[in-house]
Design a protein around this motif. Structure first.
Motif, short mmCIF file in Angstrom:
data_model
loop_
_atom_site.label_atom_id
_atom_site.label_comp_id
_atom_site.label_asym_id
_atom_site.label_seq_id
_atom_site.Cartn_x
_atom_site.Cartn_y
_atom_site.Cartn_z
N PRO A 88 37.45 52.32 27.74
CA PRO A 88 37.12 52.65 29.13
C PRO A 88 35.95 53.62 29.20
N GLY A 89 35.18 53.53 30.27
CA GLY A 89 33.94 54.28 30.37
C GLY A 89 34.03 55.69 30.88
N GLU A 90 35.17 56.14 31.36
CA GLU A 90 35.22 57.48 31.93
C GLU A 90 35.46 58.53 30.85
N ILE A 91 34.54 59.48 30.79
CA ILE A 91 34.63 60.59 29.83
C ILE A 91 34.59 61.88 30.62
N ARG A 92 35.37 62.81 30.22
CA ARG A 92 35.31 64.15 30.83
C ARG A 92 35.57 65.18 29.76
N THR A 93 35.00 66.34 29.96
CA THR A 93 35.31 67.43 29.04
C THR A 93 36.63 68.02 29.51
N ARG A 119 27.01 56.47 29.46
CA ARG A 119 26.58 55.36 30.32
C ARG A 119 27.50 54.17 30.04
N GLN A 120 27.71 53.39 31.06
CA GLN A 120 28.58 52.22 30.98
C GLN A 120 27.86 51.09 30.26
N ARG A 121 28.61 50.28 29.59
CA ARG A 121 28.13 49.02 29.04
C ARG A 121 29.29 48.05 29.13
N VAL A 126 28.70 54.06 26.18
CA VAL A 126 27.85 54.71 25.19
C VAL A 126 27.89 56.20 25.49
N VAL A 127 28.28 56.98 24.51
CA VAL A 127 28.22 58.44 24.63
C VAL A 127 27.04 58.87 23.77
N TRP A 128 26.12 59.65 24.36
CA TRP A 128 24.89 60.00 23.67
C TRP A 128 24.64 61.50 23.73
#
Length: 137
Positions: A88-93, A119-121, A126-128
């Motif tokens: 899944p695309g949601e990331i949070r600290t 960013r979503q793919r 993708v976490v950069w």
């Protein structure tokens, strides 16, 4: 005049879902940094690769799938690290306390890199993170 730096060098690798591949991704990064003459901030870069690869394995790589590591250097000498997974695309600290045993990975990435994001793919994300000033002075 082109306002966007051009890609100068790039290296990519795919890693199956296996905890040992965090160390393999870190080793590829170490070799790449040495090949490209990027010795300043290498410890920061290596730690961020470890954290992003670990997060991908723990949260974004289903059984039978891989994560992808992309390293690139542009003409402005900005090193970009990208870790792609199919989760899944949601990331949070996360909110962590001093007693927390987990959840500090993205906080470290945010603290050590000059910039970072998600960013979503399709599928996944993708976490950069980016590093400036990696060349020796």
């Amino acid at each position: 005049m082109n306002a966007h730096p051009q890609l100068l060098r790039a290296r990519t690798a795919l890693y199956p879902r296996d905890r040992r591949n965090v160390a393999v991704a870190r080793d590829l990064t170490r070799i790449t940094l040495a090949d490209w003459g990027l010795t300043r901030r290498s410890d920061d870069v290596l730690l961020c690769v470890s954290e992003l690869a670990t997060n991908a394995l723990l949260h974004g790589v289903p059984p039978g799938r891989c994560f992808r590591l992309d390293l690139s250097l542009d003409t402005a000498e900005v090193l970009r690290v990208e870790v792609q997974d199919s989760g899944p695309g949601e990331i949070r600290t996360p909110d962590v306390t001093p007693e927390s045993e987990r959840g500090r990975g993205l906080l470290l990435v945010a603290a050590l890199s000059d910039d970072w994001g998600v960013r979503q793919r399709e599928p996944g994300k993708v976490v950069w993170c980016e590093f400036r000033d990696c060349r020796p002075s």
